[in-house]
Design an enzyme around this catalytic site. Structure first.
Site, mmCIF file in Angstrom:
data_model
loop_
_atom_site.group_PDB
_atom_site.id
_atom_site.type_symbol
_atom_site.label_atom_id
_atom_site.label_comp_id
_atom_site.label_asym_id
_atom_site.label_seq_id
_atom_site.Cartn_x
_atom_site.Cartn_y
_atom_site.Cartn_z
ATOM 1 N N LYS A 110 34.137 21.703 53.429
ATOM 2 C CA LYS A 110 33.544 22.360 54.589
ATOM 3 C C LYS A 110 34.311 22.087 55.881
ATOM 4 O O LYS A 110 34.186 22.818 56.849
ATOM 5 C CB LYS A 110 32.080 21.933 54.733
ATOM 6 C CG LYS A 110 31.218 22.384 53.549
ATOM 7 C CD LYS A 110 29.795 21.919 53.686
ATOM 8 C CE LYS A 110 28.925 22.485 52.576
ATOM 9 N NZ LYS A 110 29.405 22.160 51.226
ATOM 10 N N ARG A 157 36.350 30.570 44.622
ATOM 11 C CA ARG A 157 35.361 29.853 43.810
ATOM 12 C C ARG A 157 34.142 30.757 43.601
ATOM 13 O O ARG A 157 33.787 31.545 44.488
ATOM 14 C CB ARG A 157 34.971 28.531 44.481
ATOM 15 C CG ARG A 157 36.141 27.574 44.629
ATOM 16 C CD ARG A 157 35.784 26.332 45.399
ATOM 17 N NE ARG A 157 36.934 25.436 45.521
ATOM 18 C CZ ARG A 157 37.830 25.481 46.527
ATOM 19 N NH1 ARG A 157 37.671 26.370 47.497
ATOM 20 N NH2 ARG A 157 38.844 24.654 46.563
ATOM 21 N N HIS A 209 43.252 25.323 49.345
ATOM 22 C CA HIS A 209 43.475 23.920 49.018
ATOM 23 C C HIS A 209 43.851 23.177 50.288
ATOM 24 O O HIS A 209 44.676 23.650 51.075
ATOM 25 C CB HIS A 209 44.598 23.779 47.985
ATOM 26 C CG HIS A 209 44.182 24.177 46.616
ATOM 27 N ND1 HIS A 209 45.080 24.464 45.608
ATOM 28 C CD2 HIS A 209 42.947 24.357 46.068
ATOM 29 C CE1 HIS A 209 44.430 24.787 44.499
ATOM 30 N NE2 HIS A 209 43.136 24.736 44.761
ATOM 31 N N TYR A 269 43.249 22.784 59.419
ATOM 32 C CA TYR A 269 43.301 24.059 58.720
ATOM 33 C C TYR A 269 43.254 25.209 59.718
ATOM 34 O O TYR A 269 42.413 25.242 60.607
ATOM 35 C CB TYR A 269 42.131 24.172 57.746
ATOM 36 C CG TYR A 269 42.145 25.420 56.893
ATOM 37 C CD1 TYR A 269 42.920 25.480 55.748
ATOM 38 C CD2 TYR A 269 41.388 26.536 57.239
ATOM 39 C CE1 TYR A 269 42.942 26.606 54.952
ATOM 40 C CE2 TYR A 269 41.407 27.670 56.447
ATOM 41 C CZ TYR A 269 42.186 27.702 55.306
ATOM 42 O OH TYR A 269 42.203 28.827 54.527
ATOM 43 N N ARG A 306 41.053 31.142 39.202
ATOM 44 C CA ARG A 306 41.859 30.441 40.206
ATOM 45 C C ARG A 306 43.126 29.866 39.578
ATOM 46 O O ARG A 306 44.235 30.029 40.098
ATOM 47 C CB ARG A 306 41.036 29.332 40.865
ATOM 48 C CG ARG A 306 39.940 29.872 41.751
ATOM 49 C CD ARG A 306 39.034 28.787 42.296
ATOM 50 N NE ARG A 306 39.693 27.790 43.112
ATOM 51 C CZ ARG A 306 40.102 27.962 44.372
ATOM 52 N NH1 ARG A 306 39.928 29.141 44.959
ATOM 53 N NH2 ARG A 306 40.675 26.987 45.049
ATOM 54 N N HIS A 318 35.662 30.068 36.840
ATOM 55 C CA HIS A 318 36.551 29.266 37.686
ATOM 56 C C HIS A 318 38.005 29.405 37.262
ATOM 57 O O HIS A 318 38.925 29.138 38.047
ATOM 58 C CB HIS A 318 36.122 27.796 37.628
ATOM 59 C CG HIS A 318 36.755 26.944 38.672
ATOM 60 N ND1 HIS A 318 36.400 26.995 39.998
ATOM 61 C CD2 HIS A 318 37.739 26.006 38.582
ATOM 62 C CE1 HIS A 318 37.126 26.136 40.690
ATOM 63 N NE2 HIS A 318 37.945 25.518 39.852
#
Length: 430
Positions: free
Chosen positions: A287, A258, A383, A393, A360, A357
């Protein structure tokens, strides 16, 4: 005869004293008396008990046109009740001033003053210029803040977005970007007023920017075809912009992160020995996904080495990769890359509508077509997994495969950039 449309500030300000006092009529028997000395005083002629009377309402410009009309209207109610308004004049003027203090304009000015020391000079200038021009000095400014409704705000935002509001300078087209900022600032003013009870609710909270502000159609995540991608990359060297901006575009093409993640990057995040860039979780869109690793390809290392010789020598402040040329304490502006793409003819009106953008979407589409595992691509795109079991994650997940993916992708981009084609017309890949 009183003027049907009433007085204007331009007429009052231009009025010069004469050899004797004279009256400038507004409406409803309200007028300004201009003395031979040049003072201008509001007065209202009314009739009660069969006699004519005059009510003094104060000096212009201390009492504005709007305030004088409000005072006259309030005084007229007393006359209708059989009272001389002069007996309650002090209370009337006090009530008008209290109402004025609780109108949007003064509260917005208060909000600006309360934040003046915390904003950068550039941002302060933006807020003061546009909020004053379109809101404080516009229709909202004189309205009691409690009386402002959603349609009132919508009219102002649409007027700015579509270019229907004139403020002295004629606009050929609207400004959706300024309208979006105005929505944000007006919302903050309402929240500020709610804190001390001058407002009960925030009408802006019921509005999404997309409800009232229509941008020109732009495909932010447009996936370029190989031919379009090649055209962009081969056009980049000839673009007359800053070399740092060109490097930013090339790195976005290689990293497909991004734009905010790259613009706000600092040199301390890069480990050239491990050939990794670790994007802190605080800068990720989600976040809660934690830090994100971007493997560095040979091409990326070469670009970063060149960039460090330009921007990595600054010894003060944050060690930005992309330092703002006008405000060195800040990073590159959010609009810089898109403006460059617009200058190259890929963004803006009459273009394919490709924005920063879009790298991506381009990478995602082409990497899937090249046969890389979807789960590896998705992790490199950062993602989040919708499946609750898999949602945790791991920044090192599929890292070995992602290193291969990022180098292969960089080789593909380099082939496009150098316009190297195979017999099939597609770029050669490693």
């Amino acid at each position: 005869m009183p003027a049907q449309k009433g007085l204007t500030a331009a007429v009052l300000n231009a009025a010069k004293p004469g050899d004797k006092p004279f009256k400038l009529y507004d409406r409803d028997r309200l007028y300004v008396l201009v003395s031979v000395a040049g003072s201008k005083r509001w007065a209202w002629a009314y009739r009660l008990d069969g006699k004519d009377h005059t009510l003094q309402l104060g000096r212009y410009p201390d009492v504005s046109i709007i305030d004088a009309r409000k005072a006259r209207a309030a005084a007229a109610k007393h006359v209708e009740a059989g009272q001389h308004p002069g007996e309650v004049n002090k209370e009337t003027i006090a009530a008008v001033k209290k109402e004025q203090a609780n109108s949007f304009g003064p509260i917005a000015a208060e909000w600006i003053d309360a934040n003046r020391k915390t904003w950068s000079p550039w941002y302060l200038q933006q807020v003061e210029t546009f909020l004053t021009r379109y809101a404080i000095n516009g229709d909202l400014g004189a309205m009691p803040i409690r009386a402002i409704t959603v349609p009132d705000v919508v009219r102002m935002l649409k007027g700015v977005s579509e270019g229907k509001i004139r403020t002295g300078e004629e606009r050929k087209k609207g400004s959706p970007t300024i309208a979006i900022l105005l929505r944000q600032w007006c919302s903050a003013v309402f929240r500020y007023a709610i804190l001390d009870g001058r407002a009960d609710r925030n009408p802006v909270s019921d509005l999404k920017a997309s409800d009232v502000i229509k941008r020109a159609p732009v495909k932010n995540n447009l996936a370029l075809s190989p031919a379009e991608f090649r055209k962009l990359l081969t056009a980049l060297p000839g673009y007359g912009g800053n070399r740092v901006t060109k490097i930013a575009i090339e790195l976005l093409a290689l990293f497909f992160v991004r734009t905010g993640e790259l613009r706000q990057a600092e040199w301390k995040e890069f480990d050239f020995d491990a050939r990794q860039w670790t994007v802190p979780a605080v800068r990720m869109k989600k976040k809660n996904v934690g830090d994100h690793i971007v493997p560095l390809s040979d091409q990326a290392v070469a670009l970063l080495t060149e960039l460090k010789a330009i921007t990595g020598t600054v010894k003060t402040g944050r060690d930005w990769l992309f330092r703002n040329t006008r405000r060195p304490a800040e990073c590159m502006s959010a609009t810089t890359v898109n403006r460059a793409l617009e200058g190259m003819g890929f963004n803006g009106s009459a273009s394919i509508g490709f924005s920063a953008h879009g790298f991506r979407g381009t990478a995602s589409t082409l990497l899937h077509e090249q046969g890389f595992k979807p789960e590896v691509i998705e992790v490199q795109l950062a993602h989040t997994e919708k499946n609750a079991v898999k949602k945790a994650y791991n920044k090192a997940r599929y890292l070995t495969e992602r290193v291969v993916l990022m180098q292969s992708w960089s080789d593909y981009v380099e082939a496009l950039k150098l316009d190297i084609k195979t017999d099939s017309g597609e770029p050669a890949t490693a």
